[in-house]
Design an enzyme around this catalytic site. Structure first.
Site, PDB file in Angstrom:
ATOM      1  N   ASN A  77       0.836  -1.190   0.000  1.00 44.06           N
ATOM      2  CA  ASN A  77       0.000   0.000   0.000  1.00 44.06           C
ATOM      3  C   ASN A  77       0.875   1.245   0.000  1.00 44.06           C
ATOM      4  OD1 ASN A  77      -2.420   1.678   0.429  1.00 44.06           O
ATOM      5  ND2 ASN A  77      -1.530   2.032   2.462  1.00 44.06           N
ATOM      6  N   GLU A  78       0.794   2.006  -1.086  1.00 47.93           N
ATOM      7  CA  GLU A  78       1.433   3.317  -1.213  1.00 47.93           C
ATOM      8  C   GLU A  78       2.944   3.309  -0.963  1.00 47.93           C
ATOM      9  OE1 GLU A  78      -2.498   6.021  -0.214  1.00 47.93           O
ATOM     10  OE2 GLU A  78      -0.923   5.898   1.311  1.00 47.93           O
ATOM     11  N   TYR A 159      -5.902  12.170  -3.189  1.00 53.86           N
ATOM     12  CA  TYR A 159      -6.163  12.850  -1.919  1.00 53.86           C
ATOM     13  C   TYR A 159      -5.622  14.278  -1.981  1.00 53.86           C
ATOM     14  CZ  TYR A 159      -7.166   8.230   0.051  1.00 53.86           C
ATOM     15  OH  TYR A 159      -7.701   6.989   0.319  1.00 53.86           O
ATOM     16  N   GLU A 197      -7.990   4.381  -4.660  1.00 49.99           N
ATOM     17  CA  GLU A 197      -8.462   5.086  -3.462  1.00 49.99           C
ATOM     18  C   GLU A 197      -8.692   6.544  -3.833  1.00 49.99           C
ATOM     19  OE1 GLU A 197      -6.155   4.947   0.111  1.00 49.99           O
ATOM     20  OE2 GLU A 197      -5.502   2.882  -0.215  1.00 49.99           O
ATOM     21  N   TRP A 227     -12.342   5.299  -0.868  1.00 50.89           N
ATOM     22  CA  TRP A 227     -11.886   5.183   0.514  1.00 50.89           C
ATOM     23  C   TRP A 227     -12.777   6.102   1.340  1.00 50.89           C
ATOM     24  CZ3 TRP A 227      -8.456   2.030   2.874  1.00 50.89           C
ATOM     25  CH2 TRP A 227      -8.234   2.273   4.232  1.00 50.89           C
TER      26      TRP A 227
END
Length: 270
Positions: A77-78, A159, A197, A227
């Protein structure tokens, strides 16, 4: 188990094999316990750490390599050169993480030829802007990594509230362009790409998501995952709300439902 529950509910899983961040342990646990170091990026280069990670991967993959409930194995993840503490060796570059992606994805494919493999990255490192997420600062090169033969599809996140002043100033428009730029690479590379996400916590959440999701449909991006989805539990409580959570009673929920229908309708014509 999560896998058996997913199977019972006809769901497919993208299994993240580790986390860049300290939640649930993550990369820094390997580096600290095996090397007694705080340098996050040693996770990508140290042979002892990589051997331990491969041993963990083998346990997971060999158990489920014939299970159709697994959609894909996700490397991390990321992944970034820096983790939760920000401590690193100073020598991590995009080539560092690209080499790690090649090595680990090839290893998974050597164990399991039945399932897809993806990276789990945020989509950083692409041309078109000098805005922070477009740069190589975090050690990612989206197009180069997507081109790796043992990577089956691309991922990117969205984001804007956390990614710098330019994206904060106009999260709706900035996010739309971010989607379009990844769609262009999807077309060039001829591999699926998903918005894995996304989230904003502002009062303008509905309008923001409406624009972003309409762009997903029109741009040809393969799909998206919000998300995060929230649930109302039988006990009367709810699952955790981190500021992004969408519950069935939320005004955004019908938007997600109609968007899913629009994606299916679009893909039915392909």
């Amino acid at each position: 188990t999560v896998v058996s529950l997913a199977k019972a509910n006809n769901l497919k899983l993208i299994v993240a094999l580790t986390n860049n961040w300290s939640d649930y342990g993550g990369m820094d646990v390997y580096v600290k316990q095996l090397l007694n170091s705080g340098n996050h990026d040693l996770f990508y280069t140290d042979s002892t750490v990589k051997a331990a990670f491969k041993k963990y991967i083998a346990t997971w993959v060999n158990r489920y390599k014939n299970d159709p409930t697994i959609l894909a194995w996700e490397l991390a993840n990321e992944p970034r050169c820096r983790g939760s503490t920000g401590t690193w060796s100073g020598s991590c570059t995009p080539s560092t993480i690209t080499a790690w992606i090649k090595e680990i994805s090839q290893y998974i494919k050597s164990l399991d030829s039945n399932h897809l493999v993806c990276i789990g990255d945020e989509g950083f490192g692409l041309s078109g802007s000098t805005s922070y997420p477009y740069t190589a600062y975090e050690g990612l090169d989206f197009a180069t990594n997507l081109a790796i033969s043992t990577i089956d599809f691309g991922t990117f996140h969205l984001y804007p509230e956390h990614w710098g002043t330019e994206s904060q100033a106009d999260p709706v428009g900035w996010g739309k362009q971010w989607i379009l730029d990844h769609a262009a690479i999807q077309k060039t590379q001829n591999k699926p790409v998903i918005l894995e996400e996304y989230g904003v916590s502002s009062a303008n959440q509905y309008n923001t998501y409406n624009t972003w999701l309409s762009t997903v449909v029109s741009s040809g991006i393969t799909g998206d995952l919000i998300w995060q989805a929230g649930s109302n539990l039988p006990s009367g409580s709810t699952t955790h709300d981190d500021g992004y959570t969408i519950y069935p009673s939320d005004p955004v929920y019908p938007l997600l439902t109609s968007h899913n229908a629009a994606l299916k309708a679009r893909d039915a014509t392909l």
